[in-house]
Design an enzyme around this catalytic site. Structure first.
Site, PDB file in Angstrom:
ATOM      1  N   THR B 106       0.865  -1.173   0.000  1.00  0.00           N
ATOM      2  CA  THR B 106       0.000   0.000   0.000  1.00  0.00           C
ATOM      3  C   THR B 106       0.904   1.225   0.000  1.00  0.00           C
ATOM      4  OG1 THR B 106      -1.822  -1.095   1.144  1.00  0.00           O
ATOM      5  CG2 THR B 106      -1.736   1.300   1.306  1.00  0.00           C
ATOM      6  N   LYS B 181      -7.842   1.409  -2.420  1.00  0.00           N
ATOM      7  CA  LYS B 181      -7.416   1.093  -1.052  1.00  0.00           C
ATOM      8  C   LYS B 181      -7.639   2.300  -0.145  1.00  0.00           C
ATOM      9  CE  LYS B 181      -5.406  -1.344   2.247  1.00  0.00           C
ATOM     10  NZ  LYS B 181      -4.094  -1.955   2.364  1.00  0.00           N
ATOM     11  N   LYS B 249      -0.397   5.136   8.584  1.00  0.00           N
ATOM     12  CA  LYS B 249       0.376   5.201   7.329  1.00  0.00           C
ATOM     13  C   LYS B 249      -0.574   5.331   6.140  1.00  0.00           C
ATOM     14  CE  LYS B 249       2.023   2.111   4.271  1.00  0.00           C
ATOM     15  NZ  LYS B 249       2.272   0.754   3.827  1.00  0.00           N
TER      16      LYS B 249
END
Lengths: 303, 303
Positions: B106, B181, B249
């Site tokens: 990611t 995502k 994150k």
């Protein structure tokens, strides 16, 4: 029409408040074999039920005096309930000992607990029993019903509630049905905010909304809101399943509950503010998914 | 150990990054019948796979030179990916024409699109393919995989992705896997905020958390977060399925994406701030459901 109590296989109940929710709920009780006597502020709304065999009475007090063991109430606000219960022609004045009042209205949790206390003095049990599932659930008899109050009274009325709903849960003492409904609306509001923000992010970055919904609905981002309202937002369909103004009413109860219990709801307060923007612009009668329209304004784009 | 390419029924693939996610994913490819050559920064993490028949190589460039048709990458950050792709011993320097790189990390969506552009010059196709489903999903082969990039390349690797995941979706051009995502994480964060606030409201008003979850999970308030993390919050279980620091994150990428695309994410920004409180207090390695601990502080109570 007759106001005499009639014998019936499953017994006699009263139903007060024949709006968009109450009408199909009362119908379902009739169809299940209960004898139903009804009252509604606007008399014409009783007609359909009378044709199906219900008795129409002249006041909430008359319904109570008619002698049902259980009396359902389904109206809009706390003040409406208060009047039905405690006004001159209200239930409390003419109720017989042992009557159980089941209140399906979504109202203030603390007031619901007070109503239960006041009615206890007249030998009447009051259950707060707000519902979730909308008019679709009311018609289909698939509502969620969250009940607070005397547990024995709950056990007595449970077979009737199971006619009206698919998920019937006893939540605890008086007011706990309303607290549960408030918890429900907190998540309804926050989940919808997440859906709107995710869809804005997708739209702004050229990602197909349809593909996004399909890809993430089944995983950790999944919610009823995404699967049901996400699709409406994608299609620009703002028609109401549940109206902005009604969610705002419920968020008012959430807000009051959060204040008196010192529960700072940072996210819910923010969504409430965004819904107020919609209402201020005269869009309170759109479906709650119209929250996406506020994001359209914030982000200068259109879904 | 041999570094010669071997014939194998399903062909030869490379796998770079054998962390908590990469290790079981590489294992699943091996078990499915692929010949796998691996590289990991910490060599010892390759041992288990080598015992199962994988070849261990000395650098990402060596893996690419080994001649696989497809090379999987699964590391932590944008900088890690950049180094694996473009450093002196990186993939780009030794990749053969036609290699397909599938990046499960990611990372930033815009950087992912840049990586695809840069690699295209070397005749390499780069797919951004972040996953959702955690180490549990990686082990079980039930991940959700969201893929952006060249559609033909996607069709080529799809049978391999279907070994790794249950929901494999092509999202569009390069970067769209990462945008998906980010959308996913927006809802993950907002839904969790809703769960925490609803549970605080319940707790503060004496409503059983267990009963509340049971009563509302199946309706309009329902979400993966409520059904899975609500239960952990009720039990005061802060152990990580997915860590606070990892969600932070990802929310960093969301934040960047929202800035460059002018998508004001009011709710998500608020939750990000609350997660930062947790991280600042040294609780970044707890599970994301520990967001509830911030509410404990805000509300002066304990779950």
């Amino acid at each position: 029409m007759s106001t005499e109590p009639k014998e019936c296989c499953l017994g006699s109940v009263g139903f007060i408040g024949l709006g968009i929710m109450g009408q199909p709920m009362a119908e379902n009780l009739l169809k299940a074999g209960y004898k139903v006597c009804v009252w509604n502020r606007t008399e014409s709304k009783c007609e359909c039920l009378v044709e199906m065999g219900a008795d129409m009475l002249r006041s909430p007090g008359d319904v109570a005096a008619h002698g049902p063991k259980v009396l359902f109430v389904c109206v809009t606000g706390t003040e409406d309930v208060k009047e039905i219960l405690f006004s001159e022609k209200g239930i409390a004045k003419s109720a017989k000992q042992g009557l159980i009042v089941v209140d399906h209205s979504t109202i203030d949790a603390k007031e619901a607990a007070d109503f239960a206390d006041c009615l206890a003095g007249a030998g009447v049990k009051y259950l707060d029993a707000p519902v979730s599932g909308g008019d679709v659930g009311a018609k289909a008899g698939t509502l969620s019903i969250m009940v607070g109050g005397d547990e024995k009274a709950y056990e007595t009325v449970r077979p009737m509630l199971e006619v009206l709903g698919q998920k019937v849960n006893y939540m605890g003492k008086s007011g706990m049905g309303q607290v549960t409904k408030s918890c429900n609306q907190v998540m309804v509001a926050c989940n919808l905010m997440g859906v709107c923000e995710a869809m804005m992010l997708a739209k702004k970055n050229g990602l197909s909304l349809e593909k996004m919904i399909e890809a993430v609905s089944g995983g950790a981002a999944g919610s009823w809101s995404l699967s049901n309202l996400g699709v409406k937002i994608k299609d620009g369909d703002w028609s109401p399943g549940f109206m902005v103004k009604d969610l705002l009413k419920d968020l008012g109860f959430v807000s009051h509950l959060s204040q008196v219990s010192h529960a700072p709801l940072t996210g819910t307060n923010m969504v409430e503010t965004l819904f107020q923007v919609l209402a201020a612009e005269g869009e309170g009668e759109l479906g709650t998914q119209a929250l996406a329209k506020v994001y359209e304004k914030l982000g200068g784009f259109e879904f």
